[in-house]
Motif scaffolding. Structure first.
Motif, mmCIF file in Angstrom:
data_model
loop_
_atom_site.group_PDB
_atom_site.id
_atom_site.type_symbol
_atom_site.label_atom_id
_atom_site.label_comp_id
_atom_site.label_asym_id
_atom_site.label_seq_id
_atom_site.Cartn_x
_atom_site.Cartn_y
_atom_site.Cartn_z
ATOM 1 N N HIS A 2 -70.038 43.356 5.370
ATOM 2 C CA HIS A 2 -70.397 44.336 4.344
ATOM 3 C C HIS A 2 -71.454 43.781 3.397
ATOM 4 O O HIS A 2 -71.724 44.364 2.364
ATOM 5 N N TYR A 36 -63.359 33.267 -3.093
ATOM 6 C CA TYR A 36 -62.411 34.277 -2.640
ATOM 7 C C TYR A 36 -62.914 35.700 -2.896
ATOM 8 O O TYR A 36 -62.126 36.648 -2.951
ATOM 9 N N SER A 37 -64.215 35.851 -3.049
ATOM 10 C CA SER A 37 -64.761 37.184 -3.334
ATOM 11 C C SER A 37 -64.796 38.064 -2.098
ATOM 12 O O SER A 37 -64.988 39.275 -2.204
ATOM 13 N N GLY A 38 -64.654 37.462 -0.930
ATOM 14 C CA GLY A 38 -64.744 38.245 0.298
ATOM 15 C C GLY A 38 -66.174 38.437 0.758
ATOM 16 O O GLY A 38 -66.454 39.285 1.602
ATOM 17 N N VAL A 39 -67.098 37.661 0.203
ATOM 18 C CA VAL A 39 -68.516 37.800 0.550
ATOM 19 C C VAL A 39 -69.034 36.460 1.068
ATOM 20 O O VAL A 39 -68.819 35.419 0.439
ATOM 21 N N ARG A 71 -63.180 34.443 -7.748
ATOM 22 C CA ARG A 71 -63.250 35.780 -7.151
ATOM 23 C C ARG A 71 -64.475 36.550 -7.631
ATOM 24 O O ARG A 71 -64.673 37.696 -7.238
#
Lengths: 83, 219
Positions: A2, A36-39, A71
């Motif tokens: 994403h 841990y941001s998911g990016v 995050r």
């Protein structure tokens, strides 16, 4: 996966901040990217590089400040060309 | 050259919409839970068993996200409760605007529990606030017990980890103790639950957890 959308959102955020400084041009942006941001950092850099070229904002360098165990996904500075 | 210090969320627009959703959920006392897992971890089957266990007058609704097809909404729609499919057409996660649009026409005052089944993915959904009260991560025992280490973003944020498909434990080398140790190493306050939606083992604990969450907020 994403990161293209994230890069587009980052450019939107930069435009919104730049709107507060009419006539100014940004040369460099700073991003705080939490582990841990998911990016993914590499993927985001790639996507940003693609999108910024056609954004009307280029050349606009991106610095990514990696935050272990964090995050955040925050635009933390803009450098403006005052001349 | 001058540097302007900022603290602007890159996903600020999503966060703004999510905050609006959260306010609406709170105003109507709707508990919203966001279920996240890898594809194939058993989110839809767990939701099927959950809906099948509710009394018909239970004030619950489901939004289910997938990249393509409305197969999950068809499965979940058999139980008599409001269900809507969100088809993302390529996006690997739900965002707050998708949820906001999907809720159009539903009376939140008629609900006390909204279950959101996110797109199967342990990475991208982590970044997007949907206005939920809690994220729930599912981890099936057919995956590796080190998933919490590989995907720390979601395991550090989730309020509950549900270990699914435990009826398969005799046949797979999954170490439950290690999975829990890894997850709690990231998130000591995380609740953990084991169940098999297929056999019903542990389903009672899950239903009790949901009832408690719906009635009293997060356990």
């Amino acid at each position: 996966m994403h990161e293209m959308g994230i890069a587009a959102s980052l450019l939107d955020a930069i435009r919104a901040e730049l709107a507060r400084y009419p006539g100014a041009r940004a040369t460099r942006a700073g991003l705080r990217l939490g582990e841990y941001s998911g990016v993914d950092r590499e993927s985001l850099s790639f996507c940003y590089g693609v999108l910024v070229e056609d954004s009307g904002l280029a050349p606009l360098a991106l610095d990514i400040e990696f935050e272990p165990r964090g995050r955040d996904l925050d635009l933390i500075y803009l450098e403006l060309d005052d001349e | 050259m001058s540097r302007i210090p900022l603290e602007r969320k890159v996903l600020g627009e999503n966060d703004r919409i999510a905050a609006g959703l959260r306010e609406r959920f709170a105003a109507h006392q709707v508990r919203c839970l966001n279920l996240i897992s890898s594809p194939g971890s058993g989110k839809t089957l767990l939701l099927e068993k959950t809906l099948g266990s509710f009394r018909p007058d239970r004030r619950v609704a489901v939004l289910t996200g997938d990249i393509q097809t409305d197969n999950d909404a068809v499965r979940l729609g058999r139980y008599g409760f409001p269900v809507r499919q969100i088809t993302t057409a390529g996006a690997c996660h739900l965002d707050a605007r998708m949820v906001d649009r999907a809720l159009e026409g539903w009376q939140l005052a008629g609900l006390d529990l909204l279950l959101i089944e996110n797109v199967g993915n342990l990475v991208c959904p982590t970044s997007y606030d949907l206005g939920e009260e809690a994220k729930i991560v599912l981890l099936s025992v057919t995956e590796g017990e080190d998933k919490p280490l590989k995907y720390p973003g979601i395991f550090s944020r989730a309020s509950l980890m549900v270990l699914t498909k435990i009826d398969l434990l005799p046949y797979v080398p999954f170490d439950v103790g290690k999975a829990v140790e890894y997850a709690r190493g990231l998130n000591p306050a995380m609740d953990v639950m084991e169940l098999s939606a297929m056999t019903g083992q542990g389903l009672g604990n899950w239903m009790a957890w949901l009832d408690s969450a719906a009635t009293h907020g997060m356990p």
